[in-house]
Write a protein that holds these residues in place. Sequence first.
Motif, PDB file in Angstrom:
ATOM      1  N   HIS A  25      13.562 -25.370  22.783  1.00  0.00           N
ATOM      2  CA  HIS A  25      12.875 -24.480  23.730  1.00  0.00           C
ATOM      3  C   HIS A  25      11.492 -24.046  23.230  1.00  0.00           C
ATOM      4  CE1 HIS A  25      12.728 -21.407  26.914  1.00  0.00           C
ATOM      5  NE2 HIS A  25      12.289 -20.558  25.993  1.00  0.00           N
ATOM      6  N   ASP A  44       9.271 -18.937  30.684  1.00  0.00           N
ATOM      7  CA  ASP A  44      10.177 -20.095  30.731  1.00  0.00           C
ATOM      8  C   ASP A  44       9.968 -20.937  31.990  1.00  0.00           C
ATOM      9  OD1 ASP A  44      11.126 -19.190  28.376  1.00  0.00           O
ATOM     10  OD2 ASP A  44      13.016 -18.423  29.160  1.00  0.00           O
ATOM     11  N   SER A  99       7.459 -14.884  22.292  1.00  0.00           N
ATOM     12  CA  SER A  99       8.339 -14.850  23.461  1.00  0.00           C
ATOM     13  C   SER A  99       9.270 -13.657  23.341  1.00  0.00           C
ATOM     14  CB  SER A  99       9.133 -16.149  23.538  1.00  0.00           C
ATOM     15  OG  SER A  99      10.054 -16.184  22.482  1.00  0.00           O
ATOM     16  N   HIS A 119       7.636 -24.453  24.676  1.00  0.00           N
ATOM     17  CA  HIS A 119       6.577 -23.438  24.829  1.00  0.00           C
ATOM     18  C   HIS A 119       5.299 -23.884  24.124  1.00  0.00           C
ATOM     19  CE1 HIS A 119       8.331 -20.113  26.967  1.00  0.00           C
ATOM     20  NE2 HIS A 119       9.351 -19.993  26.144  1.00  0.00           N
TER      21      HIS A 119
END
Length: 345
Positions: A111, A305, A136, A115
């Motif tokens: 993930h 996201d 984040s 980003h």
Amino acid sequence: MRVLGIETSCDETGVAVYDSAQGLLAHALHSQIELHAEYGGVVPELASRDHVRRLLPMIRAVLADAGTPPPQIDGIAYTAGPGLIGALMVGGAVARALAYAWQVPAIGVHHMEGHLLAPMLEAEPPAFPFVALLVSGGHTQLVRVAAIGAYEMLGESLDDAAGEAFDKAAKMLDLGYPGGPEIARLAASGDPARFRFPRPMTDRPGLDFSFSGLKTFTLNTVAAHAATGGLPDAQTRADIACAFQEAVVDTLVIKCNRAIEQTGLRTLVIAGGVSANRLLRERLERKLAARGARVYYARNEFCTDNGAMIAYAGCQRLLHGGGDDLAIRALPRWPMTSLPPLGAA
Ligand code: KG4
Ligand code: ZN
């Protein structure tokens, strides 16, 4: 190569189709904010169930939008971690099943690598090597990025993430979730001279962060100015939001500036939800321009996201021979520095 990307690591269902020759063809996002609102935070089981409900219809819609029937998909990328285990399992199971049915490779994407690479979707992408600030809801990291998969951790938060600090401060001020945009909005009418909040860990060398003390400071300030049993008055709340945002932004700017100085690099990439913060972007741009360094970030919708970043990151790895076996990968904890360099796996 044309890749379907699926993001389900937390409370957003993201789907996208990315083509290595034509760029992003279509994308869609469903946020679960309203679903979790009454609980004051993300309820993992509700998140998983909502991903189950949303994912297939969204995939159908995005494929149609991209003018891409399934036989034209060359690979499927899904978020394999870090994130909520149940939520990850939904995306992984759907991705793996579709890949098997369509006889194409599937790849589990990190993930935070998603980003990190989101600014590559912009018209003027950054060039390697660069320093990346990943900010984040779950991570605050400074990383030296030599190439995709070649990551050296320069510093990270020892406790709360920057986004988490925004969310908690917002809660103290009775604002909604996610807290970052709410704090930023309220801060606009605040007086930056009224309170001065600490800039944690900036008075000593190093590139690590800590935001839990700032959280306590915020809580104490709220309590000290609260009317009996309630909240401070509206102007004081705005002044607190302003002082809080100034402190977080200043802290991040000081550390980014230090990282640029230490590495001798001239490019800073900021990514993750907090990189949508306007004050952070402006202050970084101003500070680093003085050093001849440039700041890159994704458009706002790709800071938080989304499926596009997963499709992009997965496509890069698939193009270089990546692709997993038939197992569904779901890794709630997964250090980004353990990823293989591009082409090595
Ligand atoms: O990257 P992201 O969407 O999800 C995670 O991977 O965690 O980041 C969400 C975080 C939340 O904590 C949210 O409050 C924060 O990003 N955020 C912001 C802004 N927009 C989102 N923080 C500060 N300013 C913003 N404009
Ligand atoms: Zn994220």
